[in-house]
Design a protein around this motif. Sequence first.
Motif, short mmCIF file in Angstrom:
data_model
loop_
_atom_site.label_atom_id
_atom_site.label_comp_id
_atom_site.label_asym_id
_atom_site.label_seq_id
_atom_site.Cartn_x
_atom_site.Cartn_y
_atom_site.Cartn_z
N SER A 185 -48.37 48.25 -8.25
CA SER A 185 -49.44 49.22 -7.52
C SER A 185 -48.33 49.92 -6.47
O SER A 185 -47.32 49.08 -5.75
CB SER A 185 -50.23 49.13 -6.88
OG SER A 185 -50.87 48.72 -5.78
N SER A 186 -48.84 51.32 -5.49
CA SER A 186 -48.19 51.50 -4.18
C SER A 186 -48.00 50.98 -2.89
O SER A 186 -47.12 50.74 -3.01
CB SER A 186 -48.87 53.40 -4.01
OG SER A 186 -49.49 52.99 -3.73
N LEU A 187 -49.09 49.76 -3.50
CA LEU A 187 -49.21 48.64 -2.05
C LEU A 187 -48.47 47.28 -2.86
O LEU A 187 -47.98 46.06 -1.36
CB LEU A 187 -50.75 48.45 -2.52
CG LEU A 187 -51.26 49.66 -1.77
CD1 LEU A 187 -53.17 49.09 -1.72
CD2 LEU A 187 -51.19 50.24 -0.48
N GLY A 188 -47.74 47.64 -3.53
CA GLY A 188 -46.63 46.34 -4.14
C GLY A 188 -47.07 45.69 -5.43
O GLY A 188 -48.19 46.72 -6.39
N VAL A 189 -46.58 44.52 -5.37
CA VAL A 189 -46.87 43.33 -6.84
C VAL A 189 -48.41 42.14 -6.39
O VAL A 189 -47.52 41.64 -4.93
CB VAL A 189 -45.19 42.92 -7.23
CG1 VAL A 189 -45.46 42.18 -8.38
CG2 VAL A 189 -45.03 44.21 -7.93
N ASN A 190 -49.03 42.37 -6.09
CA ASN A 190 -49.77 41.53 -6.18
C ASN A 190 -50.46 41.11 -7.61
O ASN A 190 -50.80 41.10 -9.07
CB ASN A 190 -51.14 42.39 -5.44
CG ASN A 190 -51.16 42.57 -4.32
OD1 ASN A 190 -50.67 41.62 -3.68
ND2 ASN A 190 -50.60 43.61 -4.62
N THR A 191 -50.52 39.46 -7.52
CA THR A 191 -51.51 38.79 -8.68
C THR A 191 -52.98 38.97 -8.16
O THR A 191 -53.50 39.05 -7.28
CB THR A 191 -51.16 36.64 -8.75
OG1 THR A 191 -49.81 37.05 -8.30
CG2 THR A 191 -51.62 35.99 -9.36
N VAL A 192 -53.74 39.53 -9.36
CA VAL A 192 -54.90 39.98 -9.00
C VAL A 192 -56.23 38.41 -10.62
O VAL A 192 -55.15 37.89 -11.35
CB VAL A 192 -55.15 40.73 -9.70
CG1 VAL A 192 -54.66 41.68 -8.57
CG2 VAL A 192 -54.65 41.27 -11.31
N TYR A 193 -56.86 38.38 -10.21
CA TYR A 193 -58.30 37.65 -10.95
C TYR A 193 -59.64 38.30 -11.64
O TYR A 193 -59.40 39.36 -10.69
CB TYR A 193 -58.47 36.55 -10.23
CG TYR A 193 -57.23 35.24 -9.96
CD1 TYR A 193 -57.23 34.47 -10.49
CD2 TYR A 193 -56.07 35.54 -8.92
CE1 TYR A 193 -56.59 33.39 -11.16
CE2 TYR A 193 -55.99 34.41 -9.38
CZ TYR A 193 -55.52 33.09 -10.00
OH TYR A 193 -54.69 32.67 -9.82
N TRP A 194 -59.96 38.46 -12.08
CA TRP A 194 -61.18 38.82 -12.33
C TRP A 194 -62.25 38.73 -11.93
O TRP A 194 -62.22 36.37 -12.35
CB TRP A 194 -61.24 39.00 -14.26
CG TRP A 194 -62.71 39.75 -14.26
CD1 TRP A 194 -63.53 39.95 -14.84
CD2 TRP A 194 -62.33 41.74 -14.64
NE1 TRP A 194 -64.37 40.90 -14.86
CE2 TRP A 194 -63.47 41.69 -14.87
CE3 TRP A 194 -61.52 42.32 -14.19
CZ2 TRP A 194 -64.03 42.94 -14.98
CZ3 TRP A 194 -61.85 43.71 -14.38
CH2 TRP A 194 -62.95 44.39 -14.46
N VAL A 195 -63.24 39.44 -11.04
CA VAL A 195 -64.59 38.17 -10.84
C VAL A 195 -65.26 39.11 -11.35
O VAL A 195 -65.14 40.07 -10.59
CB VAL A 195 -64.31 38.73 -9.00
CG1 VAL A 195 -65.61 37.96 -8.39
CG2 VAL A 195 -62.28 37.65 -8.70
#
Length: 90
Positions: free
Chosen positions: A51-61
């Motif tokens: 995203s515009s905030l960078g690359v992040n690892t995400v998890y589904w919560v």
Amino acid sequence: MNISFAPGDKVRVSEDFFWAKGATGAISIPPGEITALSGPWDGDISRQETSSLGVNTVYWVWFDEPQLDADGDGPYRAGSIWESALKRID
């Protein structure tokens, strides 16, 4: 691939995150409707989000209580949360 969480892990969202601040919930494999839009998740449990905030690892919560997003929309029963905003709880 370095997976920090597993399905069923109880977590708390950081108070500094941009939505679901302080929410508790459980890590889950995302539902099919989500992966149909996002594509496959690494090990079915995490993915890289750009995203515009960078690359992040995400998890589904899945949240214990439905949450409003940063714009006040919702409430949502679940969502993608950055790994850096999650802390495992007992």
